[in-house]
Design a protein around this motif. Structure first.
Motif, short mmCIF file in Angstrom:
data_model
loop_
_atom_site.label_atom_id
_atom_site.label_comp_id
_atom_site.label_asym_id
_atom_site.label_seq_id
_atom_site.Cartn_x
_atom_site.Cartn_y
_atom_site.Cartn_z
N GLU A 192 1.19 -0.69 -0.07
CA GLU A 192 -0.08 0.11 -0.30
C GLU A 192 1.38 1.49 -0.27
O GLU A 192 1.48 1.79 0.92
N VAL A 193 1.16 1.96 -1.27
CA VAL A 193 1.71 2.79 -1.30
C VAL A 193 0.93 4.40 -0.55
O VAL A 193 -0.36 4.54 -0.91
N GLU A 194 1.70 4.71 0.75
CA GLU A 194 0.74 5.05 1.43
C GLU A 194 0.60 7.07 0.67
O GLU A 194 -0.13 7.45 0.58
N SER A 195 1.86 7.26 0.27
CA SER A 195 2.46 8.70 -0.16
C SER A 195 4.21 8.27 -1.21
O SER A 195 4.14 7.44 -0.66
N PRO A 196 4.37 9.43 -1.32
CA PRO A 196 6.17 9.49 -2.42
C PRO A 196 6.72 8.86 -1.16
O PRO A 196 7.91 8.07 -1.70
N SER A 197 6.84 9.03 0.37
CA SER A 197 7.61 8.80 1.05
C SER A 197 7.41 7.49 2.04
O SER A 197 8.53 7.02 2.90
N ARG A 198 6.15 7.21 1.78
CA ARG A 198 6.09 5.87 2.85
C ARG A 198 5.13 5.07 1.85
O ARG A 198 4.01 5.18 1.60
N ALA A 199 5.81 4.15 2.32
CA ALA A 199 4.66 2.17 1.87
C ALA A 199 5.05 1.57 2.83
O ALA A 199 5.92 1.45 3.63
N THR A 200 4.02 0.46 2.65
CA THR A 200 3.31 -0.36 3.66
C THR A 200 3.32 -2.00 3.10
O THR A 200 2.90 -0.97 2.08
N GLY A 201 2.99 -2.40 3.01
CA GLY A 201 2.80 -3.78 2.76
C GLY A 201 2.89 -5.29 3.69
O GLY A 201 3.93 -5.90 4.39
N THR A 202 2.44 -6.65 3.20
CA THR A 202 2.64 -7.65 3.36
C THR A 202 3.66 -9.08 2.25
O THR A 202 3.18 -8.18 1.69
N VAL A 203 4.31 -9.65 3.00
CA VAL A 203 4.51 -10.27 2.50
C VAL A 203 4.55 -12.19 2.98
O VAL A 203 5.20 -11.76 4.33
N ARG A 204 4.46 -12.84 1.83
CA ARG A 204 4.41 -14.29 2.39
C ARG A 204 5.86 -15.46 1.98
O ARG A 204 4.87 -15.75 0.70
N PHE A 205 6.35 -16.07 2.14
CA PHE A 205 6.76 -16.92 1.52
C PHE A 205 6.79 -18.21 1.33
O PHE A 205 6.68 -18.71 2.28
N PRO A 206 6.37 -18.84 0.47
CA PRO A 206 6.24 -20.52 0.75
C PRO A 206 7.82 -20.51 0.24
O PRO A 206 8.52 -20.72 -0.06
N LEU A 207 7.37 -21.84 0.06
CA LEU A 207 8.50 -23.44 0.30
C LEU A 207 9.33 -23.42 -0.60
O LEU A 207 10.35 -23.59 -0.39
N CYS A 208 9.26 -22.91 -2.11
CA CYS A 208 9.79 -22.55 -3.46
C CYS A 208 10.95 -21.66 -3.03
O CYS A 208 11.49 -22.27 -3.56
N TYR A 209 11.00 -21.22 -2.22
CA TYR A 209 12.36 -19.88 -1.42
C TYR A 209 13.30 -20.39 -0.43
O TYR A 209 13.49 -19.45 -0.01
N GLU A 210 12.40 -21.58 -0.43
CA GLU A 210 13.39 -21.91 1.49
C GLU A 210 15.35 -22.12 1.34
O GLU A 210 15.31 -22.62 0.10
N GLY A 211 15.54 -21.77 1.84
CA GLY A 211 17.16 -22.28 1.82
C GLY A 211 17.34 -23.12 3.17
O GLY A 211 17.57 -24.40 3.14
N PRO A 212 17.55 -22.44 3.83
CA PRO A 212 18.20 -22.93 5.02
C PRO A 212 16.42 -23.37 5.81
O PRO A 212 15.73 -23.05 5.65
#
Length: 213
Positions: free
Chosen positions: A95-115
């Motif tokens: 969510e782009v709140e302004s040119p100076s600020r943005a917030t959001g969420t992310v969830r990484f599925p199993l295909c991005y696993e390392g350790p």
């Protein structure tokens, strides 16, 4: 804010394909024993790949700049939601709140696993670069990434709901961003980026998607 757009929008079919490939990859990686269905799917994918390759352009160079009038492929806009059409990239909500600020969420599925149970650090760098550039493009001022520095504060889990914030400033011809990735308020990773403050009017020509002959 006038969005910064460079390239064509992905097809809905490409977006649906990316979602299924990402989920399929994660499901396949979780298998513990041989599964006949996986071999069937692999053979089907190989056949589909050959058919799709035959339908695409022989010249795989993007139709940008001096090649805009050529016979290459259409260039898709990489300024926002790249993961929506390319399963190699993470998916996030922003969510782009302004040119100076943005917030959001992310969830990484199993295909991005390392350790074990954790996100590979390289994918965190890809995520940070994509999310910051998404913010920059939405704000209407961006350019080539000049620098990207990550600090890993705590291991980042896969299959977990994470939050992020981006704080952005423009100074001395550069766009500077600070991204913080957290889980329940606890810092996991921070990224500092800088990009050249470009001039959209000076971007090379991008050939639009062409109609079928």
């Amino acid at each position: 804010m006038r969005p910064w757009i460079f390239g064509a929008r992905a097809l809905p079919e490409q977006e649906r394909f990316a979602r299924e490939v990402r989920e399929l990859c994660s499901a396949a990686l979780s298998l513990e024993h041989p599964e006949p269905a996986l071999e069937e799917i692999t053979l089907a994918l190989a056949g589909a790949r050959r058919r799709i390759a035959a339908a695409g352009p022989a010249d795989q160079r993007p139709r940008v700049g001096d090649l805009a009038g050529g016979e290459g492929r259409v260039y898709l806009d990489h300024g926002r939601d790249v993961g929506a059409f390319n399963p190699m990239f993470p998916v996030y909500r922003i969510e782009v709140e302004s040119p100076s600020r943005a917030t959001g969420t992310v969830r990484f599925p199993l295909c991005y696993e390392g350790p074990p149970g954790l996100v590979h650090g390289g994918f965190l760098a890809v995520f940070a670069d994509c999310a910051v550039q998404h913010h920059n493009c939405a704000a209407g001022l961006t350019g080539r990434t000049r620098g990207l520095e990550l600090r890993y504060r705590r291991p980042v889990p896969v299959l977990a709901d994470l939050e992020f914030t981006i704080d952005r400033t423009v100074r001395d011809g550069s766009v500077h961003s600070e991204l913080s990735l957290t889980r329940d308020g606890a810092p996991l990773c921070t990224a500092t980026t800088s990009a050249v403050a470009g001039d959209h009017a000076k971007l090379p020509t991008v050939s639009p998607r062409r109609r079928r002959a």
